[in-house]
Design an enzyme around this catalytic site. Structure first.
Site, short mmCIF file in Angstrom:
data_model
loop_
_atom_site.label_atom_id
_atom_site.label_comp_id
_atom_site.label_asym_id
_atom_site.label_seq_id
_atom_site.Cartn_x
_atom_site.Cartn_y
_atom_site.Cartn_z
N SER A 1 0.98 -1.11 0.13
CA SER A 1 -0.06 0.03 0.13
C SER A 1 0.91 1.26 -0.04
CB SER A 1 -0.86 -0.05 1.18
OG SER A 1 -1.97 1.23 1.14
N THR A 2 0.55 1.98 1.05
CA THR A 2 1.39 3.34 0.71
C THR A 2 2.94 3.02 0.95
OG1 THR A 2 -0.06 4.29 2.20
CG2 THR A 2 1.72 5.46 2.17
N HIS B 1 -2.38 -1.11 -3.61
CA HIS B 1 -3.42 -0.15 -3.19
C HIS B 1 -2.81 1.11 -3.91
CE1 HIS B 1 -4.56 -2.04 0.82
NE2 HIS B 1 -5.03 -2.66 -0.16
N ASP C 1 -4.82 -4.51 5.84
CA ASP C 1 -5.20 -5.32 4.78
C ASP C 1 -4.07 -6.23 4.38
OD1 ASP C 1 -6.86 -6.19 2.84
OD2 ASP C 1 -6.10 -4.95 1.33
N MET D 1 -0.38 1.29 5.31
CA MET D 1 -1.24 1.81 6.29
C MET D 1 -2.39 0.72 6.53
SD MET D 1 -1.88 3.99 8.75
CE MET D 1 -1.07 5.13 8.36
#
Length: 347
Positions: free
Chosen positions: A164-165, A191, A283, A280
Site C-alpha cells: 500500500s502506501t 493499493h 489489509d 497503512m
C-alpha cells in the site's frame, strides 16, 4: 494542525484545494508555490508536513523540484496528475521514483466541477501522508541473507506481493532485484489511486527487467511473468483462472490484498510465497496468515525499511510472517527460496 504547501501554477486549482483542506478543520495551507523553484524555497522556509505537487509547472517542473527537495530536506509529497494519458501517468511514476509517496488524479476544476469523493480522498491522503517520516534511502544491509527457518521443499512457483502506501517504489525494488530468468508467476496487489494500476504495471514492465502486465478476467496463469491487480475490483483465483469481481470493499480496499491472498492460498496452498510490504492499516495480514496456514511461505517487510509500518506490523502480530526482512534483502531471500525448489534454506 497539519501544515500543507501547495505547488501548482494554476491559481484556480490552488484556491479550490485550499478551500477543501481548510474545511477539514485540522489542515492549514501554510504556503503556495507557482513553480518548482518556489516550492523548494518554501519547503526550506516553512517546513510543511506535506507538499501537494503538480508536475507540469513553469520555471522548474515538479519532477526536478521533487528530486531537489528529497535530497536537501526530505518531505512527504503527494503528486496530483492532471490527465490520465500514458505520458502524464509515466511522469507520475517518475515522481515516485524520485521520492514522492503517492499520486492522485487531479479532477477538472473548470467551473469548480469536482465531486465530494475527491474532497474526501484528498483530505484522507493528506492526513495519512503527513504522518509519514520520509527517509532519503532505505538502510543498506550488505550482510548475507540467512533465513532462520528450515523450509521443507515443495514446488513453490507462485510469488504473491501485497503493498500500500510506499509500495510502488518497494515493489519496484524487489522486481529489479530478482534474476532476469525468474521462473515463478508473480501476482501484485498494490493499493493505488483509481486509474493508475495500468500505469503502475507499465512502469514495472519498462524498468524492472521482468515481464509485467495488468491482470485480465477469466485468464489462466502459467509460469513466469507478473500480473498486477486492476483498479476498483477484487482479484481472486478460481479453478486455475483469474477472476476480477465487483464485490464490496474489504478493509476499505478494492482490490483487497486479503481477498486475493485468501483465494490464492485456497487454490494453490503450499506452492505460494506471500510477501507483505509497507502500508497503512491491516489489509493483507489475515491473508498472509492464511497462506502460512495452507503451507505457503510468508515474508514481511521490517519496520526500519517501511514507509508505513502498518500492514506488516499487523501480520507480525498475527504470527503470519515466517521471516521479517529489510526491503533490500527481500530479492535475495525470494531468489534463494525459489532456487531451492520451494525453500530448502537452512541458516
Amino acid at each position: 494542525m497539519i501544515k500543507v504547501l501547495l505547488a501548482d501554477d494554476s491559481m484556480v486549482v490552488r484556491e479550490v484545494l485550499k478551500g477543501i483542506l481548510h474545511a477539514a478543520g485540522d489542515i492549514a495551507v501554510v504556503g503556495e508555490a507557482e513553480n518548482g523553484r518556489q516550492a523548494i524555497a518554501l519547503t526550506e522556509q516553512l517546513k510543511p508536513d506535506l507538499i501537494i505537487m503538480d508536475i507540469m509547472m513553469p520555471v522548474m517542473d515538479g519532477l526536478t523540484a521533487i528530486e531537489e527537495i528529497m535530497a536537501r530536506f526530505p518531505t512527504p509529497i503527494l503528486v496530483l496528475s492532471a490527465t490520465m494519458d500514458d505520458r502524464e501517468v509515466n511522469r507520475a511514476f517518475t515522481a515516485i521514483k524520485k521520492g514522492a509517496l503517492d499520486v492522485m488524479e487531479k479532477p477538472h476544476f473548470s467551473g469548480l466541477q469536482y465531486g465530494g469523493t475527491f474532497e474526501a480522498r484528498i483530505v484522507e491522503k493528506t492526513r495519512l501522508l503527513a504522518r509519514v517520516k520520509v527517509i532519503r534511502r532505505w538502510p543498506s544491509n550488505s550482510a548475507k541473507v540467512e533465513l532462520k527457518t528450515g523450509y521443507q521443499k515443495g514446488g513453490r512457483n507462485i510469488l504473491a506481493i501485497g503493498a500500500s502506501t510506499g509500495g510502488p517504489k518497494a515493489v519496484m525494488s524487489i522486481m529489479k532485484g530478482l534474476p532476469s530468468d525468474f521462473k515463478a508467476t508473480i501476482f501484485i496487489v498494490q493499493h493505488i489511486a483509481n486509474g493508475f494500476a495500468r500505469g503502475f504495471a507499465q512502469w514495472l514492465d519498462r524498468e524492472s527487467g521482468q515481464r509485467v502486465r495488468l491482470a485480465v478476467d477469466d485468464e489462466g496463469y502459467g509460469t513466469g511473468g507478473a500480473l498486477v491487480a486492476p483498479n476498483d475490483c477484487h482479484m481472486v483465483i478460481e479453478k486455475g483462472k483469474i477472476r476480477l469481481v465487483q464485490t464490496e470493499p474489504v478493509n476499505s480496499c478494492r482490490p483487497s490484498i486479503d481477498v486475493f491472498f485468501n483465494s490464492l492460498a485456497d487454490e494453490e496452498g503450499g506452492r505460494v510465497v506471500g510477501v507483505l510490504l509497507t502500508g497503512m492499516g491491516r489489509d493483507g495480514a489475515q491473508g498472509l496468515r492464511h497462506i502460512k496456514d495452507k503451507g505457503g511461505l510468508t515474508l514481511a517487510q521490517d519496520e526500519q525499511s517501511c514507509v508505513v509500518f502498518g500492514m506488516p506490523k499487523a501480520a507480525i502480530a498475527l504470527n503470519a510472517a515466517e521471516e521479517v526482512l529489510p526491503l533490500l534483502n527481500m530479492p535475495e531471500a525470494i531468489t534463494k527460496i525459489f532456487a531451492a525448489g520451494g525453500g530448502g534454506i537452512h541458516g
